[in-house]
Design an enzyme around this catalytic site. Structure first.
Site, PDB file in Angstrom:
ATOM      1  N   ASP A 280      -6.652   9.878 -38.650  1.00  0.00           N
ATOM      2  CA  ASP A 280      -8.006   9.285 -38.644  1.00  0.00           C
ATOM      3  C   ASP A 280      -9.051  10.398 -38.610  1.00  0.00           C
ATOM      4  OD1 ASP A 280      -7.997  10.106 -35.909  1.00  0.00           O
ATOM      5  OD2 ASP A 280      -7.033   8.212 -35.379  1.00  0.00           O
TER       6      ASP A 280
ATOM      7  N   LYS B 201      -8.769   5.592 -41.267  1.00  0.00           N
ATOM      8  CA  LYS B 201      -8.130   4.507 -40.504  1.00  0.00           C
ATOM      9  C   LYS B 201      -9.180   3.552 -39.938  1.00  0.00           C
ATOM     10  CE  LYS B 201      -6.552   4.918 -36.041  1.00  0.00           C
ATOM     11  NZ  LYS B 201      -5.748   5.538 -34.965  1.00  0.00           N
TER      12      LYS B 201
ATOM     13  N   GLN C 110     -10.977   5.450 -23.195  1.00  0.00           N
ATOM     14  CA  GLN C 110     -12.225   4.680 -23.032  1.00  0.00           C
ATOM     15  C   GLN C 110     -13.356   5.675 -22.766  1.00  0.00           C
ATOM     16  OE1 GLN C 110     -12.128   1.011 -20.710  1.00  0.00           O
ATOM     17  NE2 GLN C 110      -9.951   1.375 -20.322  1.00  0.00           N
TER      18      GLN C 110
ATOM     19  N   GLU D  82       0.845  -1.207   0.000  1.00  0.00           N
ATOM     20  CA  GLU D  82       0.000   0.000   0.000  1.00  0.00           C
ATOM     21  C   GLU D  82       0.875   1.249   0.000  1.00  0.00           C
ATOM     22  OE1 GLU D  82      -2.477  -0.309   3.455  1.00  0.00           O
ATOM     23  OE2 GLU D  82      -3.452  -2.134   2.735  1.00  0.00           O
TER      24      GLU D  82
ATOM     25  N   ASP E  80      -1.342  14.167 -33.908  1.00  0.00           N
ATOM     26  CA  ASP E  80      -2.231  13.243 -33.194  1.00  0.00           C
ATOM     27  C   ASP E  80      -2.143  13.503 -31.696  1.00  0.00           C
ATOM     28  OD1 ASP E  80      -4.107  11.244 -33.010  1.00  0.00           O
ATOM     29  OD2 ASP E  80      -2.779   9.605 -33.592  1.00  0.00           O
TER      30      ASP E  80
ATOM     31  N   HIS F 271      -8.129  13.223 -26.071  1.00  0.00           N
ATOM     32  CA  HIS F 271      -8.546  12.481 -27.255  1.00  0.00           C
ATOM     33  C   HIS F 271      -9.940  12.936 -27.705  1.00  0.00           C
ATOM     34  CE1 HIS F 271      -9.139   9.070 -29.836  1.00  0.00           C
ATOM     35  NE2 HIS F 271     -10.208   8.721 -29.163  1.00  0.00           N
TER      36      HIS F 271
HETATM   37  C1  R5P Z   1      -6.997   7.249 -31.929  1.00  0.00           C
HETATM   38  O1  R5P Z   1      -8.061   7.644 -32.280  1.00  0.00           O
HETATM   39  C2  R5P Z   1      -5.954   8.121 -31.295  1.00  0.00           C
HETATM   40  O2  R5P Z   1      -6.030   9.429 -31.748  1.00  0.00           O
HETATM   41  C3  R5P Z   1      -4.583   7.544 -31.531  1.00  0.00           C
HETATM   42  O3  R5P Z   1      -4.288   7.574 -32.920  1.00  0.00           O
HETATM   43  C4  R5P Z   1      -4.529   6.135 -31.027  1.00  0.00           C
HETATM   44  O4  R5P Z   1      -5.060   6.043 -29.744  1.00  0.00           O
HETATM   45  C5  R5P Z   1      -3.106   5.623 -31.021  1.00  0.00           C
HETATM   46  O5  R5P Z   1      -3.120   4.315 -30.534  1.00  0.00           O
HETATM   47  P1  R5P Z   1      -2.041   3.238 -30.990  1.00  0.00           P
HETATM   48  O6  R5P Z   1      -0.697   3.854 -30.758  1.00  0.00           O
HETATM   49  O7  R5P Z   1      -2.310   2.059 -30.090  1.00  0.00           O
HETATM   50  O8  R5P Z   1      -2.308   2.928 -32.412  1.00  0.00           O
END
Ligand code: R5P
Length: 298
Positions: free
Chosen positions: A167, A190, A94, A36, A217, A127
């Site tokens: 994406d 994507k 998530q 802990e 990104d 995100h």
């Molecule tokens: C997805 O929509 C996010 O913007 C990132 O492109 C994604 O989470 C990247 O994840 P990974 O590195 O596992 O492809």
């Protein structure tokens, strides 16, 4: 105001304290023999406004528990207001129920933080821009766009450059970045397999032949998006492929994947701390942008 740091990113917290010229609270974090966490604020902080920095990166759950212990200790020590900065919010990917039977984990974490002794929360390059609405306390969504734009202006020949969104989810963010730099924007269609996580680029909105592609990104998680996007763009004739991504998590084999020859460089921020990154990975410092957002409260 004083600044307190959890154990996830002490170097960034120290830079922010230096930037603002404020003292850091003396905090000891150890573990009991049963595993802990044991948190102990050693300074007198009664009546102080506190800025608390903690990223929810690995070990994610441990850092979240540590956060809750620190906020409780702050309350018991008489801290006045606690402004909490989460440079990387673990669980934020998530953000919806992808498959029946799953939770909305980002909302769960937002609820836990909202119910702790925190007055307001600042988050960096999320995100999904709806996530601040998951909190029931005031939030501030900070962008790393300016330090990335400055990096691009100082390091690339803009006459050959094009911004690429990897994406549709990142298109709005990438468009703002492209407009800031007065550059063309392309978008990749994507596809990600929800069971295996495998990423497959299916199409491109325009031409990248002979171009320096700058992919904008929010996060590198497993690195699948980076590798598959770089290979795809090189197959389409791109001259160079560089990534500008706020949060470098590099889960699993993520760091090894960055060695792929199709990737020219990767620029991340220090929202998540790493020791000994390869030469190909550059760091943009977000301490000034986070520091300025804190200064607005002082
Ligand atoms: C997805 O929509 C996010 O913007 C990132 O492109 C994604 O989470 C990247 O994840 P990974 O590195 O596992 O492809």
């Amino acid at each position: 105001m004083k600044l307190i740091s959890g154990s996830s990113n002490l170097p960034l917290a120290t830079k922010i304290a230096q930037y603002l010229d404020i003292d850091m609270v003396d905090l000891e974090i150890t573990k009991f023999s049963n595993g802990e966490k044991r948190v102990w604020i050693k300074d007198h902080i009664a009546g102080e406004n506190i800025c608390f920095i903690q990223s929810f990166d690995r070990p994610v759950d441990e850092n979240i528990i540590e956060t809750l212990l620190i906020t409780d200790a702050l309350e018991r020590s008489g801290a006045r207001h606690v402004n909490f900065i989460i440079p990387w919010m673990g669980y934020s990917l998530q953000d919806k129920v992808f498959r029946d039977g799953e939770p909305i984990a980002a909302r769960v974490i937002a609820n836990v933080i909202s119910n702790s002794y925190v007055k307001r929360v600042s988050l960096l390059d999320l995100h999904n821009s709806s996530i601040p609405g998951f909190f029931s306390i005031p939030t501030h969504h900070i962008l790393a766009l300016k330090p990335f734009a400055k990096y691009v202006e100082n390091n690339f020949d803009l006459s050959q450059a094009v911004i690429v969104s990897p994406d549709f989810g990142g298109l709005k963010r990438a468009r703002t970045f492209a407009e800031t730099l007065s550059l063309e924007l392309e978008n990749i269609d994507k596809h990600r397999d929800l069971h295996t996580g495998k990423v497959t680029p299916k199409g491109l909105s325009g031409e990248v032949e002979g171009k320096v592609c700058l992919i904008y990104d929010d996060v590198i998680n497993t690195g699948g998006t980076v590798v598959e996007t770089a290979r795809f763009l090189k197959e389409k004739g791109a001259k160079e492929v560089h990534f500008l991504v706020t949060h470098g998590l590099f889960a699993g084999e993520g760091l090894e994947k960055m060695n792929d020859d199709s990737i020219n460089s990767i620029v991340i921020t220090n929202s998540v701390h790493h020791d000994n990154l390869p030469e190909k990975i550059k760091i943009v410092d977000v301490a000034p942008v986070l520091g300025e957002s804190i200064r607005a409260w002082i």
